[in-house]
Design a protein around this motif. Structure first.
Motif, mmCIF file in Angstrom:
data_model
loop_
_atom_site.group_PDB
_atom_site.id
_atom_site.type_symbol
_atom_site.label_atom_id
_atom_site.label_comp_id
_atom_site.label_asym_id
_atom_site.label_seq_id
_atom_site.Cartn_x
_atom_site.Cartn_y
_atom_site.Cartn_z
ATOM 1 N N SER A 85 0.827 -1.205 0.000
ATOM 2 C CA SER A 85 0.000 0.000 0.000
ATOM 3 C C SER A 85 0.859 1.251 0.000
ATOM 4 O O SER A 85 2.025 1.232 0.410
ATOM 5 C CB SER A 85 -0.905 0.015 1.236
ATOM 6 O OG SER A 85 -0.139 0.213 2.414
ATOM 7 N N SER A 86 0.276 2.355 -0.435
ATOM 8 C CA SER A 86 0.993 3.637 -0.456
ATOM 9 C C SER A 86 1.346 4.094 0.948
ATOM 10 O O SER A 86 2.327 4.812 1.144
ATOM 11 C CB SER A 86 0.138 4.696 -1.157
ATOM 12 O OG SER A 86 -1.113 4.853 -0.494
ATOM 13 N N GLU A 87 0.563 3.674 1.957
ATOM 14 C CA GLU A 87 0.865 4.061 3.342
ATOM 15 C C GLU A 87 2.180 3.442 3.813
ATOM 16 O O GLU A 87 2.924 4.057 4.578
ATOM 17 C CB GLU A 87 -0.270 3.636 4.277
ATOM 18 C CG GLU A 87 -1.577 4.394 4.094
ATOM 19 C CD GLU A 87 -2.411 3.866 2.938
ATOM 20 O OE1 GLU A 87 -3.442 4.494 2.618
ATOM 21 O OE2 GLU A 87 -2.038 2.824 2.347
ATOM 22 N N ILE A 88 2.463 2.238 3.368
ATOM 23 C CA ILE A 88 3.724 1.579 3.731
ATOM 24 C C ILE A 88 4.872 2.166 2.929
ATOM 25 O O ILE A 88 6.002 2.274 3.419
ATOM 26 C CB ILE A 88 3.603 0.067 3.497
ATOM 27 C CG1 ILE A 88 2.620 -0.529 4.517
ATOM 28 C CG2 ILE A 88 4.954 -0.633 3.594
ATOM 29 C CD1 ILE A 88 2.145 -1.914 4.171
ATOM 30 N N ARG A 89 4.598 2.610 1.714
ATOM 31 C CA ARG A 89 5.639 3.112 0.822
ATOM 32 C C ARG A 89 5.972 4.588 1.042
ATOM 33 O O ARG A 89 7.004 5.065 0.558
ATOM 34 C CB ARG A 89 5.213 2.906 -0.627
ATOM 35 C CG ARG A 89 5.091 1.445 -1.013
ATOM 36 C CD ARG A 89 4.577 1.282 -2.429
ATOM 37 N NE ARG A 89 5.391 2.015 -3.395
ATOM 38 C CZ ARG A 89 5.232 1.957 -4.709
ATOM 39 N NH1 ARG A 89 4.276 1.182 -5.200
ATOM 40 N NH2 ARG A 89 5.986 2.641 -5.516
ATOM 41 N N ARG A 90 5.105 5.319 1.744
ATOM 42 C CA ARG A 90 5.351 6.758 1.868
ATOM 43 C C ARG A 90 6.647 7.009 2.639
ATOM 44 O O ARG A 90 7.072 6.212 3.480
ATOM 45 C CB ARG A 90 4.168 7.456 2.537
ATOM 46 C CG ARG A 90 3.979 7.140 4.005
ATOM 47 C CD ARG A 90 2.721 7.794 4.552
ATOM 48 N NE ARG A 90 2.496 7.412 5.932
ATOM 49 C CZ ARG A 90 1.300 7.158 6.456
ATOM 50 N NH1 ARG A 90 0.213 7.259 5.699
ATOM 51 N NH2 ARG A 90 1.188 6.819 7.731
ATOM 52 N N HIS A 91 7.271 8.161 2.359
ATOM 53 C CA HIS A 91 8.589 8.463 2.915
ATOM 54 C C HIS A 91 8.528 9.007 4.329
ATOM 55 O O HIS A 91 9.465 8.808 5.114
ATOM 56 C CB HIS A 91 9.314 9.460 2.012
ATOM 57 C CG HIS A 91 9.683 8.884 0.686
ATOM 58 N ND1 HIS A 91 10.290 9.608 -0.317
ATOM 59 C CD2 HIS A 91 9.528 7.630 0.184
ATOM 60 C CE1 HIS A 91 10.491 8.833 -1.370
ATOM 61 N NE2 HIS A 91 10.035 7.623 -1.095
ATOM 62 N N LEU A 92 7.497 9.724 4.671
ATOM 63 C CA LEU A 92 7.412 10.349 5.990
ATOM 64 C C LEU A 92 6.421 9.576 6.858
ATOM 65 O O LEU A 92 5.266 9.410 6.496
ATOM 66 C CB LEU A 92 6.966 11.813 5.862
ATOM 67 C CG LEU A 92 6.912 12.630 7.152
ATOM 68 C CD1 LEU A 92 8.300 12.726 7.769
ATOM 69 C CD2 LEU A 92 6.352 14.021 6.883
#
Length: 506
Positions: free
Chosen positions: A469-476
Motif C-alpha cells: 500500500s501507499s501508506e507503507i511506501r510513503r517516505h514520511l
C-alpha cells in the motif's frame, strides 16, 4: 537439477570475469576475531559442528518503511571463489597466532555449507532473515564480516536510491522524470562507487556517470562536461560551440559556470537555434548550482520563448529525495535529476546495520535452537532455523510471517497473526496466498541459484512494491507493515527466555 546447476555455474563464471571481480581474492576480508574464533573451535575439535546463522537488520534506514534487498550477487561470487592463497597463509603465519595444523586446514578450505537468501530486489522488513547460512561452525563464522559488508552496503544504497527515484516520480509537470546516478567522485572508495552504482540502478536510477560500473553491469552511461571545460575556452559560447561540434547528436550544455540567466542560457539558446537551423537539436541544459527552482523556471521561459520547448532541463547539486520534493513543490521546471553525494553515501543514514546471529546449533543428532538475550527487547533474537512467508490477499501483501523451517500452512484455513511484542494486536487472514521468500542458493557448497540480470532485479523491485500500500511506501512516517512470528516460533522464544530466567536465578 543438474541443468540448473550448470546454468548457475556458467552465470557465476560470467560474473567472475567482470572487471570488478576478476583476479580478486577476499579470503582475508574478515575481522580478526572471526579467525581467532575459528582457531579456537579448531583447537577444541568442534570446528565441524553444524550451526545456523541468520543475517538480518533491526531498523529501516532513512525513516523508510522497508528495505530493498541487494548484494546477493557479491555474496555468491565471494563464496564461490573463497580460498586462502599462499600469500594469505604466509601473512597469517607471520602473526604468530595460529598453529601449522590450522594453517594446513585453511589451505584446503572451501565453503561447503547451505545458503538460503531472499532474491535481490525483494522488499524486506526488520528482523526477517535476508540470508540463512547453515554449515560447519568454522566456515560459517569466517564469512560473517564479508557478508555483512556486501548486504549492508548495497541494500542501503538501493533503498536510498528508491526514495530519490520515487521523489522524482512525483513531478507533475514532467511525468516520468529520471534520476541519473553521479556519485563516483564522492563515494568512500572505488568499490563503494561501482557497487553503489549497481545498487542505485536496482533502486530505479536509469543511468550512471560511472563508466566502469556501466561497462560491468550494462547500465546506460550519461555525462556532459564539467565547469573546467567551459573555463578552458576564451568564452562560454566558444565552449558550447566546440562541444556541439564534438557531440552533435547528444549536446547537453552546462549553463551555470558564470551566470545562468545572463550568460549560460542565452548562449545555449544561440547554439540551440543554430542546431535547429542545421537540422539538429539541442538535447538539454544542466544547472548545477544556485536556486534550482527559480533558475529552472526562468530558463524554461527563455527556452520556450526562443522556440526551444523540447530542450530538457537537468538539475544537479547535492540533491536527495527531500530537496527534489521541495523543488517540485515550488513548481521547478526540471525534466531529470543528476544525484551524487547524498545517494552514493546515503548521507542522512550511512549504515544499514545488518547483524549476523547464531540461531541453532547441532548437539548429537539434534539441531538445537539458540537465543541471544538482551535488556533491549529489540535485540533479543528469534531462535531456531526459520523461513519467511509473505501472505497475499487478492494480490496485496498483507503480512509477513517468520516461522520455523518445518512449519506448514494451509492457505484454505484461517490464520491468526499477532504482534510479536504487543501480542494483544491480532488479526485473522483468510483466503491468502503464500510466497516463501528464502530460496536455496548453495546446497552443500554447490551453487544451485542462477543469478539474474540487473534489469530483471530492477523489474522485481517494481513488481514487489506494487503489492504494498501507499501508506507503507510513503517516505514520511510510513505505516508499519505487519511482520509477525508464528505461534510455534513465539512459543519457542518464550520457552528459552523462561529457561534462561530460571537458570539465572538458581
Amino acid at each position: 537439477m543438474s541443468n540448473q546447476r550448470e546454468r548457475a555455474q556458467q552465470r557465476v563464471e560470467e560474473i567472475a570475469a567482470l572487471p570488478v571481480y576478476r583476479d580478486r581474492n577476499l579470503a582475508l576480508l574478515t575481522d580478526l576475531y572471526q579467525l581467532t574464533m575459528m582457531y579456537g573451535h579448531f583447537k577444541a575439535g568442534r570446528h565441524e559442528q553444524r550451526v545456523v546463522f541468520d543475517l538480518f537488520y533491526r531498523k529501516n534506514p532513512c525513516g523508510n518503511g522497508y528495505v530493498i534487498a541487494a548484494g546477493l550477487e557479491q555474496v555468491v561470487w565471494y563464496l564461490h571463489q573463497l580460498q586462502f592463497s599462499v600469500d594469505d597463509l604466509a601473512y597469517l603465519r607471520s602473526l604468530d597466532m595460529f598453529s601449522e595444523d590450522f594453517l594446513e586446514y585453511l589451505r584446503d578450505f572451501r565453503f561447503r555449507g547451505d545458503v538460503y537468501a531472499v532474491p535481490e530486489g525483494t522488499v524486506v522488513f526488520p528482523n526477517e532473515p535476508l540470508l540463512r547460512i547453515e554449515g560447519a561452525i568454522a566456515e560459517v563464522q569466517l564469512i560473517e564480516s564479508a557478508l555483512l559488508a556486501f548486504i549492508n552496503h548495497q541494500s542501503l544504497i538501493a533503498t536510498k536510491s528508491r526514495r530519490i527515484v520515487e521523489a522524482a516520480q512525483t513531478n507533475v509537470k514532467h511525468p516520468g522524470s529520471a534520476v541519473i546516478e553521479m556519485g563516483l567522485r564522492r563515494a568512500q572508495n572505488a568499490d563503494a562507487a561501482v557497487f553503489g552504482t549497481r545498487a542505485a540502478f536496482i533502486g530505479g536510477c536509469v543511468a550512471t556517470s560511472n563508466v566502469l560500473a556501466a561497462k560491468s553491469y550494462d547500465i546506460p552511461v550519461a555525462g556532459t562536461q564539467g565547469h573546467s571545460w567551459i573555463q578552458s575556452f576564451p568564452t562560454e559560447l566558444e565552449a558550447f560551440e566546440a562541444y556541439r561540434a564534438a557531440f552533435p547528436e547528444n549536446t547537453v550544455l552546462l549553463v551555470d559556470t558564470y551566470d545562468v540567466l545572463r550568460s549560460g542560457v542565452p548562449n545555449a539558446i544561440r547554439v540551440g537555434l543554430a542546431m535547429k537551423e542545421a537540422g539538429q537539436s539541442l538535447k538539454g541544459i544542466r544547472i548545477d548550482s544556485g536556486d534550482l527552482a527559480y533558475l529552472s523556471k526562468r530558463s524554461r521561459q527563455m527556452l520556450n520563448a526562443a522556440g526551444l520547448a523540447d530542450v530538457q532541463i537537468i538539475a544537479s547539486s547535492d540533491l536527495d529525495e527531500y530537496t527534489i520534493r521541495d523543488l517540485l513543490t515550488q513548481g521547478a521546471e526540471i525534466d531529470s535529476f543528476g544525484v551524487g553525494t547524498r545517494l552514493i553515501t546515503s548521507t542522512d543514514c550511512p549504515a544499514l546495520g545488518c547483524v549476523y546471529k547464531l540461531v541453532a546449533q547441532q548437539f548429537g543428532d539434534r539441531l538445537e535452537p539458540r537465543i541471544k538475550i538482551s535488556e533491549n527487547p529489540n535485540k533479543v533474537t528469534n531462535p531456531g532455523k526459520k523461513k519467511v512467508l509473505r501472505l497475499y490477499v487478492d494480490g496485496a501483501a498483507v503480512a509477513d510471517l517468520i516461522a520455523l523451517a518445518d512449519e506448514q500452512y494451509d492457505p484454505s484455513e484461517p490464520l491468526e497473526l499477532f504482534h510479536p511484542i504487543h501480542t494483544y494486536k491480532r488479526k485473522v487472514v483468510q483466503n491468502y496466498e503464500i510466497e516463501e521468500l528464502l530460496v536455496p542458493v548453495f546446497i552443500g557448497g554447490d551453487l544451485v541459484y542462477e543469478l539474474p540480470s540487473l534489469r530483471s532485479i530492477q523489474a522485481r523491485v517494481e513488481h514487489q512494491l506494487s503489492a504494498f500500500s501507499s501508506e507503507i511506501r510513503r517516505h514520511l512516517n510510513p505505516h508499519e507493515y505487519h511482520v509477525d512470528l508464528s505461534q510455534p516460533l513465539w512459543d519457542l522464544k518464550q520457552r528459552l527466555l523462561h529457561q534462561w530466567r530460571r537458570s539465572a536465578q538458581s
